[in-house]
Design a protein around this motif. Structure first.
Motif: not given
Length: 447
Positions: A414-428
């Motif tokens: 869950t924490a790893l995919w929270a980091a993936m979500t953070l990654m997409m938010a930074v891209r956005m």
């Protein structure tokens, strides 16, 4: 969202943008989905030969997929360049630029063959293939490498047709290629008794056939419009230079995915298994969003080539609406289908428990992903490659420490995919800031 003070777009203009987006995105989605079916068909056929053969195919196909995906800039950069020329009303120059991309693809393909053929055993060993699987992986890799020039030509030629606002032909070619690939593989593996080598040869023949169809279409267009077909050193060099920033972008994205997989592997068997399930769904959802991005590349390039900055901005805004709406729909589908989706891949309750929260994060992030894919396509269509490269490197630098700290601080998958979500938010954020600035709006037949 992009411009808070932007005037309202007339409904007639919105309908025109909608028709263009749908006309380009729907066939593009079909072509995108057809590509992974090649690997699925190979896996289904080779899997019946034995476990060692299937393991060898898994290693070799992963290597080939990575090698080809690194050069995806051949499609993206060509789409942007050709669509600008189309917008400027110069079809001969558009096709000429497309031919430069195709010649570059051929040269790169030959270079890859020169590396892969002698180094195949070492490459397979580096990726940890078992002693029983390694010989099959080497065989498949060496034979399939012969089709890499055709694969790269297909990428570049697809970019040419997308730039010409044609996504239907790539769809037809992809479907025909899949059917040919499956038929050839079955015939050569079992009918001719060639084993895993027959599967590789079937893929090579299918890819060469696809490349031949594309070249026929492009050459006919070149002759019809009087475009030169001979290689041009300056044009090939320009295509390579345009592709370098997109190569940096792609490598940064691949690094993000590799880091995520490496971290998941450190979390334990249940987490890495759950990560593979979630990542497969995330990749599938990306095809739907990437189809809108492809439409964006073609449409934005055409508007800018036609010196229509306002039209480009309006199209960008409308595509963002499409991206958000598509993301919301996909997210809701993931939530609704989660009780059915996970049992398709595993019956292990530990894996399900690890994957479920991550799956919900994927669902919640889909509207963000929709914006990211659309704006990525818009900036590619505008030829804003250097910014895209810089933005992806920044994203990698933010994601890497966040992901690598997961095993230390806990939280599991869950924490790893929270980091993936953070990654997409930074891209956005990086893409939105660039789009908001208007610096991407550079009109003319060339950027």
């Amino acid at each position: 969202m992009l411009m808070t003070q932007a005037p309202e777009i007339p409904k007639a203009t919105l309908r025109r943008h909608d028709r263009e987006i749908v006309a380009l995105a729907v066939p593009a989605f079909g072509a995108l989905v057809a590509e992974p079916l090649f690997v699925m068909a190979d896996s289904a056929i080779v899997g019946h030969l034995g476990t060692a053969q299937l393991a060898g195919l898994a290693v070799a196909s992963a290597l080939l997929t990575t090698a080809v995906s690194v050069f995806v800039f051949l499609a993206y950069a060509t789409t942007a360049g050709v669509s600008r020329r189309v917008g400027a009303g110069d079809l001969p120059a558009a096709i000429r630029q497309g031919m430069d991309g195709i010649w570059l693809a051929l040269l790169l393909g030959i270079a890859v063959i020169a590396v892969v053929l002698p180094l195949a055993p070492g490459i397979v060993d580096l990726f940890g293939a078992s002693p029983t699987a390694a010989p099959y992986a080497i065989t498949y890799l060496r034979v399939s490498a012969l089709g890499i020039p055709a694969m790269l030509i297909v990428l570049a030629a697809t970019g040419v047709l997308r730039g010409l606002q044609d996504t239907r032909t790539p769809l037809y070619v992809a479907v025909a290629g899949f059917v040919a690939n499956a038929s050839l593989n079955a015939g050569l593996v079992y009918g001719a008794g060639l084993g895993i080598a027959g599967s590789a040869w079937g893929t090579v023949i299918a890819q060469c056939g696809m490349a031949a169809v594309y070249l026929t279409v492009v050459v006919r267009g070149a002759r019809r419009h009087g475009a030169c077909l001979r290689p041009d050193a300056a044009g090939i060099r320009a295509s390579a230079q345009a592709g370098v920033p997109l190569l940096v972008r792609t490598l940064s994205l691949r690094a993000i995915l590799m880091i995520a997989t490496a971290v998941a592997a450190r979390l334990g068997d249940a987490d890495i298994a759950g990560h593979q399930i979630v990542l497969s769904l995330w990749s599938l959802l990306s095809f739907a969003l990437d189809a809108i991005a492809i439409a964006g590349q073609a449409i934005i390039g055409r508007y800018l080539g036609a010196d229509d900055a306002q039209g480009a901005r309006e199209a960008c805004r409308r595509m963002v609406h499409w991206g958000v709406a598509t993301g919301v729909v996909l997210g809701l589908l993931v939530v609704a289908a989660r009780p059915l989706f996970l049992p398709l891949f595993t019956s292990d309750s530990l894996v399900k428990d690890a994957a479920l929260p991550a799956l919900l994060l994927v669902a919640l992030s889909q509207p963000i992903c929709g914006i990211v894919f659309v704006l990525d396509g818009v900036l590619m269509g505008a030829g804003d490659g250097p910014y895209l490269a810089w933005a992806m490197v920044v994203t990698l630098l933010v994601f890497a420490p966040a992901a690598l700290l997961v095993p230390t601080f806990g939280g599991g998958l869950t924490a790893l995919w929270a980091a993936m979500t953070l990654m997409m938010a930074v891209r956005m954020l990086t893409l939105w800031l660039r789009t908001r600035s208007g610096r991407w709006v550079v009109t003319g037949a060339t950027r």
